[in-house]
Write a protein that holds these residues in place. Structure first.
Motif, short mmCIF file in Angstrom:
data_model
loop_
_atom_site.label_atom_id
_atom_site.label_comp_id
_atom_site.label_asym_id
_atom_site.label_seq_id
_atom_site.Cartn_x
_atom_site.Cartn_y
_atom_site.Cartn_z
N UNK A 1 26.88 59.82 83.68
CA UNK A 1 26.89 58.96 84.88
C UNK A 1 28.06 59.29 85.78
N UNK A 2 29.23 59.50 85.17
CA UNK A 2 30.42 59.82 85.97
C UNK A 2 30.26 61.16 86.69
N UNK A 3 29.69 62.14 85.99
CA UNK A 3 29.45 63.44 86.62
C UNK A 3 28.47 63.30 87.77
N UNK A 4 27.42 62.47 87.57
CA UNK A 4 26.45 62.26 88.63
C UNK A 4 27.04 61.60 89.86
N UNK A 5 28.13 60.87 89.67
CA UNK A 5 28.82 60.22 90.79
C UNK A 5 29.83 61.16 91.47
N UNK A 6 29.95 62.38 90.95
CA UNK A 6 30.81 63.37 91.59
C UNK A 6 32.21 63.47 91.03
N UNK A 7 32.46 62.87 89.87
CA UNK A 7 33.79 62.92 89.29
C UNK A 7 33.97 64.16 88.42
N UNK A 8 35.23 64.55 88.22
CA UNK A 8 35.59 65.67 87.35
C UNK A 8 35.73 65.12 85.94
N UNK A 9 34.81 65.49 85.02
CA UNK A 9 34.71 64.82 83.73
C UNK A 9 34.98 65.79 82.58
#
Length: 420
Positions: free
Chosen positions: A160-168
């Motif tokens: 979900x975090x990656x889908x929101x554009x964050x560096x995970x």
């Protein structure tokens, strides 16, 4: 029985209340819940709710009409602090007591925490309030996110975090995420989904400490310490120090290292406790007037933290409670699913180390499921013991039904189930 008290107002508690009414109990029904929220669905918290595709109204498990039909007394926002089995009373944190003839224990589990996680920006994801806090933080532009733990909650949250554009980055202490339930071959295939989703996966190393601005970070090297209460907001997290000495910069840290069954309130009762409430195969404790269901229940030697168990156990448990003895047992084939990086993973059965794995449908390309997914069968002594699917729901359901119809007495790899 004139009064039955369900302690726990989440999924398994609600299903137990439904079963009580559907199985003919027309007495006083009391439902105790430590959260102020009415029953809600937890799986979307790490997925659609976190990404903003679903609001809180989509999480509700019940509505006003059903609650009226249950004719229950809802005591929400109050914890149970004790069970007096001799006087048959449930003791509440606010000083009240509930006299009862039968008890359904459905108190679930709480997220394990890291020592020193009182830093701002450090989150767990178990409750609606957890998800609210994390979602509010993820809307503030691209962040460096470190997810500690590569199990289902960790993987779904990372996705979900990656889908929101964050560096995970995902940190997993084991050689591979999900290696115990899936085995090394299929765990490697599912781990490749992280890479395909643009997420860095760090395996085979634990967490030594969380670092924060100012004087906030704990230097405790035990990353599996007991749960502790959050203190007031302090310095912000700035990094995660790994046991091999590396430091991962972080603006947000999500701790997904498992859960601890909520049995503390039962200390001093006559019930047997060991990583959950010990029950027979019918969810019945050492006292026939007390049953346990869901994440808190160790049924027949196994505690399974899955949606399916929480919804299937109450039917059998309530039947036994009303009968005053064990007349039915839970025989369902273990099943779980997870949505990660646009792929649906489904698994059913009981894998053991000696099982071999055969790809029955689909392919593996560059270590990951090929286009169209795959169906893998776990086999032992000429029979199928478990089935894994990635994006093959129809053949999976067929294989799952065949597995259920052929189920016989088999040994359970408890370590695999307990470490999801």
């Amino acid at each position: 029985m004139r009064t039955v008290t369900v302690v726990g107002a989440s999924l398994s508690g609600l299903y137990a209340a439904r079963e009580l009414r559907s199985q003919g109990f027309d007495g006083r029904l009391v439902i105790v819940g430590d959260e102020i929220h009415e029953p809600y669905d937890r799986p979307p918290l790490s997925k659609d709710f976190l990404t903003g595709r679903a609001d809180e109204s989509r999480l509700a498990l019940t509505d006003a009409e059903e609650r009226a039909g249950l004719d229950a007394e809802w005591l929400l926002g109050v914890r149970a602090r004790g069970l007096d089995t001799r006087d048959r009373t449930v003791l509440l944190d606010d000083g009240r007591t509930v006299s009862t003839d039968g008890v359904v224990i459905a108190t679930g589990a709480s997220a394990r925490r890291l020592p020193g996680d009182g830093l701002t920006g450090v989150h767990t994801l178990r409750t609606l309030d957890d998800a609210r806090a994390l979602r509010a933080e993820l809307v503030h532009g691209p962040r460096r996110v470190v997810v500690i733990g590569g199990g289902f909650i960790g993987a779904e949250t990372a996705s979900s975090c990656a889908g929101l554009g964050h560096d995970v980055t995902v940190v997993e202490a084991a050689p591979l995420p999900l290696v115990l339930p899936l085995g090394p071959e299929m765990a490697a295939v599912c781990a490749a989904l992280h890479r395909r989703g643009g997420v860095e996966l760090v395996t085979g190393t634990g967490v030594a400490a969380l670092q924060g601005s100012g004087a906030g970070a704990s230097r405790d090297r035990d990353a599996t310490g007991p749960e502790r209460a959050h203190g007031p907001a302090g310095p912000a997290v700035t990094g995660v120090e790994l046991s091999d000495g590396r430091i991962l910069p972080a603006d947000v840290v999500i701790v997904g290292i498992g859960a601890t069954p909520n049995t503390g309130w039962l200390a001093g009762s006559t019930l047997a406790l060991h990583d959950g409430v010990l029950c027979d195969d019918g969810c019945v404790t050492g006292l026939p007037q007390v049953v346990a269901v869901g994440d808190v229940a160790r049924v027949g030697g196994t505690r399974a933290e899955h949606w399916t168990s929480a919804t299937e156990q109450p039917r059998v448990a309530v039947g036994n409670l009303l009968a005053g003895r064990t007349i039915g047992t839970v025989r369902a084939v273990p099943y779980f699913w997870s949505d990660q990086y646009g792929a649906r993973i489904q698994f059913a059965g009981r894998r053991q180390k000696a099982d071999t794995v055969r790809i029955a449908e689909g392919t593996i390309e560059d270590g990951a499921p090929g286009e169209g997914g795959l169906l893998a069968l776990y086999e032992r002594d000429g029979r199928t013991t478990a089935v894994l699917s990635v994006d093959r729901p129809r053949p999976f359901m067929k294989a799952r039904r065949q597995l259920a119809s052929s189920q016989g007495p088999v040994e359970q790899d408890e370590a695999a189930v307990a470490n999801l």
